[in-house]
Scaffold this active site. Structure first.
Site: not given
Ligand code: IVH
Length: 678
Positions: A36, A119, A115, A227, A318, A412, A415, A117, A430, A436
């Protein structure tokens, strides 16, 4: 009466509030106010806009976000390339990375900024005088696609920059990641499942699929979030000293920053953070596949520079793949758009690497045999950040007595046509083809495509709407759409003019060629070229329909398997019915070239030497289709000699007798002028 500035301020405040609540609701799935209260904000804004239409702000949420669907994305060259990151997977590699960094910065103290990473997908955003003017995908790093319309629908992304602490730069290019947070993803999939729509394998695919939509309305309906993690360009210069400062500055301008970020004094501290984040991974709101470790000081980053396509000052750290045990509850056989049956294991839902996995593809029956997986079995499922979940192995020691062997279904599931899996092939299909429902979309899409019946305007979205309305059961229904003009007009955005254009395009497509028609039928193995060869060889549809496997095999380009497929296609009753309906609807083509008009009628041609781009057989068939006779020896009667590589005595003889000769390239060009294509 209030001042203009006062009204604009009120509007802007409302827009900002609505944007914040939208983000909380759609992206984080944590509504911050009641429905609301939200409606009331929305109405206040709408009321103001109705009263002061001249002051309506460009980024108002009261208008449908996005705008018109595009026909394609434009390519944009990145002013500053979007590079990739090197990877490390363990402590040793991480420490080696730090050693390489520190050796290049002798005597300097190095701090690392860590930071998440994220995805998702990297994008680049351009702001001119604080206004978002362009959003571009990473693409190959040098050139990306202009997805401005889609990024403008991302709710947590500032369309205008605002700061009460800093000046707004004239030009700012911000880099960051677009993704769908976990809760939004689960909700999206649940909604899609309820609607019988596509279920996404993971948030990354969902985000990628959303950004790739030409219609921004679709991206707008997806809980995408952006982000920020870096600045590519800033004019005038920003005078920031570190990554940490950069992120704070970006946040101040209105960007969202990922939920964790750390400044570490040593590489050992980075390692500790990594271990901690790995434990906390499941609690994060977003999907991550590791961390990114960056040298914090921008001055040091400059000193370190780049090694080929990667910065020396940063690396991705990673996470290893994660596996979990669960049980196979059932197997569903999904029928794809091309008729392929894919077994999907329904699992007892299990949390793996940050997402709940309840389905996993087993690809094909061969994989089921390889794993020896049965219904009721315990399996380990794993996923790494960027791949969809997979069954790693079956644990036979946990197999219950009730475990059921999985067999390929005989019919299938969509169908009920027989399922076929020819000897030596890995995939079951199929046999319903045009009949189908699962294959309908693909067969219709193919049928209307440019090289087939070329019905302009009947794009994917229309096909989907028309299927949904049950106006298209098979391709022949396209030619009856004009009888449903009113229903068509009722479809969103279908005006009188577009309906008429569509009907005209359908009408025009009725006059076609035999080759196009054969191609449009979507017979397995019959591409555009084969369709043309078939049309040339058989001249009429009736002759093609009646051809036996042996005569089909004689057509250039048609191998043993394709010949069988073509033969089977014309033996299936439902395919013949669709063809009859198409012809009854008025599809027609000019009669084939009469043999007396075959351009090489009666000529004697000789092929010699090795041809590189086509086989002897193909060249022979092309010549025969044009009426020529192909002979093994050169004589005074020979019209022309086609000489490939290492042509010997026949070429010499032709030259002596002053007979025309063609090299392979010239021959192919000549054949093309007669409509023959390899
Ligand atoms: S910095 C010079 N920071 O990782 C490269 N990349 O392999 C600067 N990614 O395609 C990238 N989180 O999509 C950076 N906190 C982060 C990230 C990040 C994800 C990805 C980005 C890039 C890939 C690099």
């Amino acid at each position: 009466m209030e001042s203009t500035a006062g009204i604009v301020t009120q509007m802007r405040q409302l827009i900002q509030l609505i944007a914040q609540h939208n983000h909380a609701y759609y992206v984080m799935d944590q509504p911050s106010i009641s429905d609301n209260e939200y409606d009331s904000l929305f109405h206040q804004l709408k009321a103001l806009e109705e009263q002061y239409p001249d002051l309506v702000q460009n980024d108002t949420p009261t208008r449908r976000v996005g705008g018109q669907a595009l026909s394609k994305f434009m390519s944009v060259r990145h002013a500053v390339p979007m590079l990739s990151l090197g990877n490390v997977f363990n402590k040793e590699d991480l420490f080696a990375f730090a050693r390489r960094v520190e050796e290049r910065l002798p005597g300097q103290q190095v701090k690392y900024e860590v930071e998440l990473k994220l995805d998702g997908l990297a994008i680049s955003l351009w702001y001119e005088n604080g206004e978002l003017v362009r959003g571009v995908t990473r693409g190959d790093g040098e050139t990306g696609e202009d997805i401005t319309q889609n990024v403008k629908t991302i709710r947590n992304l500032p369309k205008y920059l605002y700061s009460d602490q800093a000046a707004i730069p004239k030009l700012l290019e911000v880099r960051g990641e677009v993704l769908i947070p976990k809760t939004g993803f689960l909700k999206l999939n649940a909604e899609n499942e309820a609607k019988g729509e596509k279920i996404f394998a993971n948030p990354r695919n969902a985000a990628a699929g959303s950004l790739r939509q030409l219609d921004p309305g679709i991206a707008a309906a997806r809980p995408l979030a952006f982000y920020a993690y870096g600045i590519a360009q800033c004019e005038p210069e920003h005078h920031l000293n570190s990554m940490t400062e950069s992120l704070h500055w970006l946040r101040d301008l209105g960007f969202e920053i990922a939920e964790r970020q750390f400044l570490c004094d040593s590489i050992e501290e980075v390692q500790r953070r990594y271990e901690k984040i790995m434990e906390e991974r499941a609690d994060l709101g977003v999907e991550i596949d590791g961390m990114v470790v960056k040298v914090d000081s921008l001055k040091q980053q400059k000193q370190l520079g780049f090694l080929s396509r990667e910065p020396r000052w940063a690396t991705a750290y990673k996470f290893p793949a994660i596996a979990a045990l669960t049980t196979v509850e059932n197997i569903d056989w999904q029928v794809g758009r091309t008729g392929i049956l894919t077994p999907v294991a329904r699992l007892n839902p299990v949390f793996v690497g940050g997402v709940t996995v309840s389905n996993v593809t087993l690809h094909n029956i061969g994989e089921i045999h390889r794993l020896d997986v049965r219904i009721g079995d315990t399996v380990s499922v794993y996923r790494t950040g960027d791949v969809i979940p997979k069954v790693e192995k079956v644990w036979p020691e946990f197999r219950p007595d009730t475990a059921e062997v999985i067999n390929l279904p005989e019919t299938c599931p969509v169908c009920a046509s027989p399922v076929v899996m020819p000897e030596g092939e890995a995939l079951a299909r199929c046999s319903g083809e045009l009949y189908c429902a699962a294959q309908r979309i693909e067969s219709i899409r193919h049928f209307v495509s440019r090289k087939a019946m070329d019905i302009e305007g009947l794009g994917d979205r229309w096909v989907e709407s028309l299927l949904h309305l049950e106006l298209l059961k098979d391709v022949s229904d396209i030619y009856h759409l004009h009888q449903h003009r009113n229903t068509l007009l009722g479809i969103e955005k279908m005006g009188e003019k577009s309906v008429q254009n569509l009907i005209n395009a359908i009408e025009q497509s009725k006059k076609t060629t035999l080759a196009r028609f054969i191609y449009a039928l979507g017979i397995r193995g019959v591409g555009e070229t084969t369709a043309r060869m078939l049309a040339n060889s058989f001249q009429t549809l009736e002759a093609l329909q009646q051809a036996d496997v042996d005569s089909l095999k004689k057509v250039p380009d048609v191998g043993d398997i394709t010949a069988e497929w073509i033969y089977d296609f014309f033996r299936a009753e439902h395919n013949l019915e669709v063809i009859d309906r198409l012809l009854a609807a008025g599809i027609h083509w000019d009669a084939p070239i009469a043999s007396t008009r075959q351009p090489l009628n009666g000529e004697s041609w000789v092929l010699t030497g090795t041809l590189e781009h086509l086989t002897r057989e193909q060249a022979t068939q092309m010549l025969q289709a044009l009426g020529a006779r192909v002979s093994g020896s050169v004589s005074a009667k020979t019209k022309c000699v086609v000489a490939g590589e290492k042509a010997g005595s026949k070429l010499e003889k032709a030259q002596k007798l002053n007979i025309q000769t063609l090299n392979e390239k010239q021959f192919i060009e000549l054949m093309e002028t007669y409509g023959q294509v390899i």
